[in-house]
Enzyme design. Structure first.
Site, PDB file in Angstrom:
ATOM      1  N   CYS A 136      18.396  -6.301  25.238  1.00  0.00           N
ATOM      2  CA  CYS A 136      19.078  -7.505  25.439  1.00  0.00           C
ATOM      3  C   CYS A 136      18.569  -8.495  26.419  1.00  0.00           C
ATOM      4  CB  CYS A 136      20.652  -7.171  25.235  1.00  0.00           C
ATOM      5  SG  CYS A 136      21.082  -5.970  24.151  1.00  0.00           S
TER       6      CYS A 136
ATOM      7  N   HIS B 164      26.421 -12.201  30.625  1.00  0.00           N
ATOM      8  CA  HIS B 164      26.026 -11.512  29.243  1.00  0.00           C
ATOM      9  C   HIS B 164      27.407 -11.020  28.614  1.00  0.00           C
ATOM     10  CE1 HIS B 164      23.325  -8.881  27.117  1.00  0.00           C
ATOM     11  NE2 HIS B 164      24.038  -7.955  27.533  1.00  0.00           N
TER      12      HIS B 164
ATOM     13  N   HIS C 176      26.576 -10.770  19.643  1.00  0.00           N
ATOM     14  CA  HIS C 176      25.824 -10.363  20.496  1.00  0.00           C
ATOM     15  C   HIS C 176      24.410 -10.481  19.775  1.00  0.00           C
ATOM     16  CE1 HIS C 176      23.357  -8.758  23.538  1.00  0.00           C
ATOM     17  NE2 HIS C 176      24.024  -7.392  23.737  1.00  0.00           N
TER      18      HIS C 176
END
Length: 396
Positions: free
Chosen positions: A160, A288, A322
């Site tokens: 990520c 995040h 996400h």
């Protein structure tokens, strides 16, 4: 570090196509998550799906690269005048002086999944017998071929943090004189490997994700594509700036961050030092904030102990889901929009704040001048990145 100019940038996600669609959705606190309708056996969850990818094949001259991931990349490349900006950059510096540095966590694995479902006597079916697809480098190879760029061509696959770390790669290559400019960014699309893989880790929420909510119960997976052109500031007027970056890897656990956030803090401190700024200088942080238990716990504590109450912070994954390897570039674009418009995005989805969160959290959309902003991207294995951006006036 000497600042770098961001001459152009763009993004596509569940919020829409192009920068204005994202700005409008953020201003209205309107999310893009919807019940999952993807795959042959859809999981009971919510996803951030980009509409129309299936109906947007690549141009005939690029057919060998055709797959969902590259289609989404192509859609994003055609927005906000970005393709023209890439061509102008190639003309300005020469094809061999422009790098393609892209992040992805799955590349075109969806096409490989389809091929295995339709094996023809043990062989890949004829329509998918295209070796350029079945490789982690498919995305970067496709973009370099589409724009006839001959500089360094690099794929970053660090989960990520992938499409955040490419900004760091660009800065190093420019500073070393290897290139004059870089196309950075990334793309990740929905696929069964991702949906069922994260579900097997018990990380997927059956409802829309709620970053930093005390009752959060997992992530919502999305897809996105985004790109930016990074180059030296000479000759680029009024462009936002990349003023710093930080990278770290704590290697604490395969899928869980260090319990004290040591790797995340190293990346954050590295970005601040490289940018020559203090925590009090930061106006906004795009967190995040995945809505997983451990990530939000660690990140909330890190922000609360590091920044003053005047710094605003929020996660935008409640808007987009996400987007994995594309999260870094998507959230960098959102951060740049927040700076452009003087608007702090809401932390969409949270209604009961986690008690670990400090006064920095912006639970609702706020109007605020943003001169300096950070964007956090934390990946599996503790592979962390933090980007620091500023208005053009900061260079003076």
């Amino acid at each position: 570090m000497p600042p770098l100019a961001i001459r152009a940038y763009t993004a596509t996600s569940a919020l829409g196509r192009g920068l204005q669609a994202h700005a409008d959705a953020l201003a209205a606190s309107r999310g893009g998550l919807a019940p999952n309708d993807f795959s042959f056996a859809p999981l009971a969850c919510w996803i951030g799906r980009v509409a129309g990818v299936e109906d947007a094949p690549l141009p005939p001259e690029l057919t060998e690269w055709d797959c969902r991931n590259n289609r989404l990349a192509w859609m994003a490349l055609q927005q906000d005048g970005f393709a023209d900006a890439v061509r102008a950059t190639r003309e300005r510096y020469g094809a061999h002086r422009v790098a393609v540095l892209l992040g992805t966590s799955t590349a075109s694995i969806g096409a490989t999944e389809e091929g295995y479902r339709r094996l023809d006597n043990g062989n890949m079916p004829a329509d998918l017998h295209r070796p350029v697809l079945h490789t982690p480098h498919s995305l970067a190879g496709f973009v370099a071929a589409a724009f006839e760029l001959e500089g360094p061509c690099l794929t970053v696959a660090t989960a990520c943090s992938s499409s955040a770390k490419v900004f760091a790669n660009a800065e190093r290559m420019i500073r070393l004189g290897l290139i004059d400019a870089a196309v950075v960014g990334g793309t990740d699309t929905l696929c069964d490997s991702v949906l069922f893989g994260f579900n097997s880790l018990e990380l997927v929420s059956p409802e829309p994700c709620r970053p930093f909510d005390a009752r959060r119960n997992g992530i919502s997976i999305g897809e996105a594509a985004g790109f930016a052109i990074v180059e030296r500031i000479a000759g680029v007027a009024d462009a936002p700036l990349l003023i710093g970056y930080g990278e770290a890897s704590d290697a604490h656990h395969m899928s869980t961050p260090h319990p004290e956030g040591l790797g995340a803090e190293l990346a954050l401190r590295d970005a601040l030092e490289r940018a020559g700024i203090e925590p009090a200088d930061v106006d906004y942080i795009n967190l995040h904030g995945t809505a997983s238990q451990k990530n939000d716990e660690v990140e909330a504590a890190l922000v609360a102990r590091t920044f003053p109450a005047s710094t605003r912070a929020s996660s935008t994954k409640g808007f987009t889901g996400h987007t994995l390897g594309a999260a870094g570039i998507l959230e960098a674009a959102i951060t740049l929009l927040a700076m452009r418009d003087g608007r702090v995005p809401a932390n969409l989805g949270a209604t009961q704040p986690d008690p670990l969160c400090g006064p920095q959290m912006a639970w609702h959309e706020e109007s605020k001048p943003i001169r300096i902003a950070l964007s956090n991207s934390f990946g599996f294995g503790g592979n962390n990145a933090c980007l620091a951006f500023a208005h053009a006036e900061h260079a003076a």
